[in-house]
Every structure is written in structure tokens, then in C-alpha cells.
Design a protein around this motif. Structure first.
Motif, PDB file in Angstrom:
ATOM      1  N   ASP A  25       0.816  -1.212   0.000  1.00 44.80           N
ATOM      2  CA  ASP A  25       0.000   0.000   0.000  1.00 44.80           C
ATOM      3  C   ASP A  25       0.849   1.262   0.000  1.00 44.80           C
ATOM      4  O   ASP A  25       0.497   2.256  -0.632  1.00 44.80           O
ATOM      5  CB  ASP A  25      -0.956   0.007   1.196  1.00 44.80           C
ATOM      6  CG  ASP A  25      -2.084  -1.009   1.026  1.00 44.80           C
ATOM      7  OD1 ASP A  25      -2.328  -1.458  -0.112  1.00 44.80           O
ATOM      8  OD2 ASP A  25      -2.719  -1.356   2.042  1.00 44.80           O
ATOM      9  N   ALA A  26       1.990   1.250   0.697  1.00 50.22           N
ATOM     10  CA  ALA A  26       2.847   2.437   0.747  1.00 50.22           C
ATOM     11  C   ALA A  26       3.419   2.760  -0.634  1.00 50.22           C
ATOM     12  O   ALA A  26       3.513   3.926  -1.017  1.00 50.22           O
ATOM     13  CB  ALA A  26       3.973   2.238   1.753  1.00 50.22           C
ATOM     14  N   LYS A  27       3.800   1.731  -1.369  1.00 48.53           N
ATOM     15  CA  LYS A  27       4.377   1.935  -2.702  1.00 48.53           C
ATOM     16  C   LYS A  27       3.317   1.981  -3.795  1.00 48.53           C
ATOM     17  O   LYS A  27       3.620   2.269  -4.949  1.00 48.53           O
ATOM     18  CB  LYS A  27       5.385   0.822  -3.019  1.00 48.53           C
ATOM     19  CG  LYS A  27       6.606   0.868  -2.129  1.00 48.53           C
ATOM     20  CD  LYS A  27       7.592  -0.218  -2.498  1.00 48.53           C
ATOM     21  CE  LYS A  27       8.802  -0.141  -1.570  1.00 48.53           C
ATOM     22  NZ  LYS A  27       9.837  -1.100  -1.925  1.00 48.53           N
ATOM     23  N   LYS A  28       2.075   1.669  -3.448  1.00 46.85           N
ATOM     24  CA  LYS A  28       0.969   1.600  -4.411  1.00 46.85           C
ATOM     25  C   LYS A  28       1.321   0.655  -5.562  1.00 46.85           C
ATOM     26  O   LYS A  28       1.164   0.962  -6.732  1.00 46.85           O
ATOM     27  CB  LYS A  28       0.618   2.993  -4.959  1.00 46.85           C
ATOM     28  CG  LYS A  28       0.285   4.019  -3.894  1.00 46.85           C
ATOM     29  CD  LYS A  28      -0.974   3.671  -3.146  1.00 46.85           C
ATOM     30  CE  LYS A  28      -1.395   4.793  -2.215  1.00 46.85           C
ATOM     31  NZ  LYS A  28      -1.530   4.394  -0.840  1.00 46.85           N
ATOM     32  N   MET A  29       1.811  -0.529  -5.170  1.00 45.10           N
ATOM     33  CA  MET A  29       2.203  -1.546  -6.140  1.00 45.10           C
ATOM     34  C   MET A  29       1.548  -2.869  -5.766  1.00 45.10           C
ATOM     35  O   MET A  29       1.266  -3.132  -4.596  1.00 45.10           O
ATOM     36  CB  MET A  29       3.718  -1.752  -6.142  1.00 45.10           C
ATOM     37  CG  MET A  29       4.523  -0.544  -6.482  1.00 45.10           C
ATOM     38  SD  MET A  29       4.680  -0.336  -8.237  1.00 45.10           S
ATOM     39  CE  MET A  29       5.647   1.177  -8.258  1.00 45.10           C
ATOM     40  N   SER A  30       1.384  -3.701  -6.783  1.00 43.48           N
ATOM     41  CA  SER A  30       0.861  -5.042  -6.593  1.00 43.48           C
ATOM     42  C   SER A  30       1.715  -5.992  -7.434  1.00 43.48           C
ATOM     43  O   SER A  30       2.257  -5.594  -8.463  1.00 43.48           O
ATOM     44  CB  SER A  30      -0.596  -5.101  -7.046  1.00 43.48           C
ATOM     45  OG  SER A  30      -1.150  -6.363  -6.788  1.00 43.48           O
ATOM     46  N   VAL A  31       1.831  -7.222  -6.965  1.00 41.21           N
ATOM     47  CA  VAL A  31       2.571  -8.223  -7.728  1.00 41.21           C
ATOM     48  C   VAL A  31       1.781  -9.520  -7.742  1.00 41.21           C
ATOM     49  O   VAL A  31       1.157  -9.893  -6.743  1.00 41.21           O
ATOM     50  CB  VAL A  31       3.998  -8.459  -7.154  1.00 41.21           C
ATOM     51  CG1 VAL A  31       3.962  -9.008  -5.742  1.00 41.21           C
ATOM     52  CG2 VAL A  31       4.815  -9.365  -8.058  1.00 41.21           C
ATOM     53  N   SER A  32       1.774 -10.162  -8.903  1.00 40.25           N
ATOM     54  CA  SER A  32       1.216 -11.516  -8.998  1.00 40.25           C
ATOM     55  C   SER A  32       2.318 -12.409  -9.536  1.00 40.25           C
ATOM     56  O   SER A  32       3.075 -12.022 -10.435  1.00 40.25           O
ATOM     57  CB  SER A  32      -0.026 -11.549  -9.889  1.00 40.25           C
ATOM     58  OG  SER A  32       0.286 -11.143 -11.191  1.00 40.25           O
ATOM     59  N   ILE A  33       2.405 -13.598  -8.952  1.00 38.03           N
ATOM     60  CA  ILE A  33       3.475 -14.534  -9.277  1.00 38.03           C
ATOM     61  C   ILE A  33       2.865 -15.910  -9.512  1.00 38.03           C
ATOM     62  O   ILE A  33       2.046 -16.366  -8.717  1.00 38.03           O
ATOM     63  CB  ILE A  33       4.506 -14.600  -8.130  1.00 38.03           C
ATOM     64  CG1 ILE A  33       5.051 -13.204  -7.830  1.00 38.03           C
ATOM     65  CG2 ILE A  33       5.628 -15.587  -8.461  1.00 38.03           C
ATOM     66  CD1 ILE A  33       5.842 -13.109  -6.542  1.00 38.03           C
ATOM     67  N   VAL A  34       3.272 -16.562 -10.597  1.00 39.60           N
ATOM     68  CA  VAL A  34       2.809 -17.908 -10.910  1.00 39.60           C
ATOM     69  C   VAL A  34       4.035 -18.815 -10.994  1.00 39.60           C
ATOM     70  O   VAL A  34       4.992 -18.506 -11.704  1.00 39.60           O
ATOM     71  CB  VAL A  34       2.034 -17.963 -12.246  1.00 39.60           C
ATOM     72  CG1 VAL A  34       1.536 -19.381 -12.510  1.00 39.60           C
ATOM     73  CG2 VAL A  34       0.885 -16.971 -12.247  1.00 39.60           C
ATOM     74  N   GLU A  35       3.980 -19.921 -10.274  1.00 36.89           N
ATOM     75  CA  GLU A  35       5.069 -20.897 -10.315  1.00 36.89           C
ATOM     76  C   GLU A  35       4.801 -21.896 -11.431  1.00 36.89           C
ATOM     77  O   GLU A  35       3.822 -22.637 -11.390  1.00 36.89           O
ATOM     78  CB  GLU A  35       5.187 -21.641  -8.984  1.00 36.89           C
ATOM     79  CG  GLU A  35       6.275 -22.695  -8.987  1.00 36.89           C
ATOM     80  CD  GLU A  35       6.331 -23.528  -7.715  1.00 36.89           C
ATOM     81  OE1 GLU A  35       7.310 -24.258  -7.548  1.00 36.89           O
ATOM     82  OE2 GLU A  35       5.379 -23.460  -6.911  1.00 36.89           O
ATOM     83  N   TYR A  36       5.689 -21.907 -12.427  1.00 39.68           N
ATOM     84  CA  TYR A  36       5.612 -22.876 -13.512  1.00 39.68           C
ATOM     85  C   TYR A  36       6.676 -23.947 -13.279  1.00 39.68           C
ATOM     86  O   TYR A  36       7.556 -24.170 -14.116  1.00 39.68           O
ATOM     87  CB  TYR A  36       5.825 -22.184 -14.863  1.00 39.68           C
ATOM     88  CG  TYR A  36       4.788 -21.135 -15.172  1.00 39.68           C
ATOM     89  CD1 TYR A  36       3.465 -21.485 -15.409  1.00 39.68           C
ATOM     90  CD2 TYR A  36       5.126 -19.781 -15.212  1.00 39.68           C
ATOM     91  CE1 TYR A  36       2.501 -20.527 -15.685  1.00 39.68           C
ATOM     92  CE2 TYR A  36       4.172 -18.817 -15.488  1.00 39.68           C
ATOM     93  CZ  TYR A  36       2.865 -19.190 -15.728  1.00 39.68           C
ATOM     94  OH  TYR A  36       1.917 -18.237 -16.003  1.00 39.68           O
ATOM     95  N   GLY A  37       6.606 -24.620 -12.146  1.00 38.80           N
ATOM     96  CA  GLY A  37       7.619 -25.584 -11.739  1.00 38.80           C
ATOM     97  C   GLY A  37       7.601 -26.886 -12.509  1.00 38.80           C
ATOM     98  O   GLY A  37       8.600 -27.603 -12.539  1.00 38.80           O
ATOM     99  N   LYS A  38       6.472 -27.203 -13.146  1.00 41.18           N
ATOM    100  CA  LYS A  38       6.371 -28.479 -13.861  1.00 41.18           C
ATOM    101  C   LYS A  38       6.590 -28.327 -15.364  1.00 41.18           C
ATOM    102  O   LYS A  38       6.471 -29.287 -16.103  1.00 41.18           O
ATOM    103  CB  LYS A  38       5.000 -29.110 -13.582  1.00 41.18           C
ATOM    104  CG  LYS A  38       4.822 -29.476 -12.117  1.00 41.18           C
ATOM    105  CD  LYS A  38       3.448 -30.035 -11.837  1.00 41.18           C
ATOM    106  CE  LYS A  38       3.285 -30.328 -10.354  1.00 41.18           C
ATOM    107  NZ  LYS A  38       1.906 -30.632  -9.998  1.00 41.18           N
ATOM    108  N   ASN A  39       6.907 -27.126 -15.816  1.00 38.88           N
ATOM    109  CA  ASN A  39       7.171 -26.909 -17.243  1.00 38.88           C
ATOM    110  C   ASN A  39       8.537 -27.464 -17.625  1.00 38.88           C
ATOM    111  O   ASN A  39       9.366 -27.745 -16.765  1.00 38.88           O
ATOM    112  CB  ASN A  39       7.122 -25.407 -17.572  1.00 38.88           C
ATOM    113  CG  ASN A  39       5.710 -24.856 -17.542  1.00 38.88           C
ATOM    114  OD1 ASN A  39       4.776 -25.522 -17.107  1.00 38.88           O
ATOM    115  ND2 ASN A  39       5.559 -23.627 -17.982  1.00 38.88           N
ATOM    116  N   ASP A  40       8.781 -27.581 -18.929  1.00 39.38           N
ATOM    117  CA  ASP A  40      10.080 -28.051 -19.415  1.00 39.38           C
ATOM    118  C   ASP A  40      11.223 -27.159 -18.934  1.00 39.38           C
ATOM    119  O   ASP A  40      12.319 -27.622 -18.660  1.00 39.38           O
ATOM    120  CB  ASP A  40      10.096 -28.107 -20.952  1.00 39.38           C
ATOM    121  CG  ASP A  40       9.220 -29.231 -21.488  1.00 39.38           C
ATOM    122  OD1 ASP A  40       8.880 -30.147 -20.708  1.00 39.38           O
ATOM    123  OD2 ASP A  40       8.871 -29.180 -22.680  1.00 39.38           O
TER     124      ASP A  40
END
Length: 153
Positions: A114-129
Motif C-alpha cells: 500500500d505504501a508503494k501503491k504496487m501489486s505483484v502476482s506470481i505464478v510458479e511454472y515448476g512443472k514446465n520443461d
């Protein structure tokens, strides 16, 4: 996007597009460091887009989608563990953690600062090649300073 959606985007203040892009790059670097494993990050850098239904000549958001590829595929799970811990520190709040509906049931994390007015979304693609993390940092709504224009490059 509905009026309700644009109301949820926090106001990040007045800034030039260059300064806003620098702020998003700094957050992306912080996320890279949070992962805590040797890796390489993809190019290109951040982009600029309209901000909900606000005047596109005066308001903008910065987004930075990138890929985090650990030197060792096994490190994707280690990186996610570190990110889960770090995204509850230093102003970050982990808002959501879930497995998606893909065949691989990828782990997803969503956090806000909230202080930085930023958001992050992260997806783990651990099973990909080529195991990796898909990361997207997005800013709140910035207003361009009076007399300036939004640089979309």
C-alpha cells in the motif's frame, strides 16, 4: 472495465512516466532479490497503459510482466517459499495464495504494498520443461504532471 474496477486501483500520486517506470523497476528488482536463488530475468522492461476509465491523457499505470528462471529447475519451489515469507514484510501483504485450474495446478501468489501503491502476482511454472516464475508488477494510477504528456514507449 467497470466503474467499480477503476475505483479499486489506488492513486499512486503525480509522476512522470520515467519516474513511475523507475519505481516499478525497483519493485521488480526487490521481488527478484526476495526469491533468493540464482536466476536470470527476462526482457523487456515495463510498459505504460491507461488507468481504468480515467482520462488516458492524464492518468496511467505501469506494468512489468517478466519471467524469473532459476539456474536450477528445483529452485522454483525454493523461490516461491522465500517469496511467501518476504511478501509479508516491509510493507508487503500477501493477499492471496492459490493453485490455479491449469493441468499443472500452478501455485499463484498475489501481494500488495500500500505504501508503494504496487501489486505483484506470481505464478510458479515448476512443472514446465523450463521451470520458471511468471511475475507481473503493476502500479497504482499515476497522474502525469500538469503540462506533461504520458510517454507510452
Amino acid at each position: 472495465m467497470s466503474d467499480d474496477d477503476s475505483q479499486k486501483i489506488p492513486f499512486a500520486g503525480t509522476a512522470s512516466t520515467d519516474d513511475a517506470v523507475k519505481a516499478v523497476k525497483a519493485v521488480s528488482s526487490q521481488i527478484f532479490d526476495f526469491a533468493g536463488v540464482p536466476a536470470k530475468a527476462s526482457e523487456p522492461g515495463p510498459g505504460v497503459s491507461a488507468c481504468g476509465d480515467k482520462d488516458p491523457e492524464k492518468y496511467f499505470q505501469v506494468y512489468h510482466p517478466w519471467n524469473f528462471q532459476p539456474n536450477s529447475g528445483a529452485d522454483t519451489a525454493v523461490a516461491m517459499k522465500h517469496l511467501k515469507e518476504k511478501l509479508n514484510t516491509g510493507g508487503w501483504v500477501l493477499k492471496d495464495e492459490y493453485y490455479d485450474n491449469s493441468p499443472n495446478k500452478n501455485l499463484n501468489l498475489v501481494a500488495d504494498n500500500d505504501a508503494k501503491k504496487m501489486s505483484v502476482s506470481i505464478v510458479e511454472y515448476g512443472k514446465n520443461d523450463h521451470p520458471s516464475l511468471g511475475i507481473n508488477v503493476i502500479s497504482g494510477c499515476y497522474q502525469v504532471p500538469d503540462g506533461k504528456t504520458i510517454n507510452h514507449s
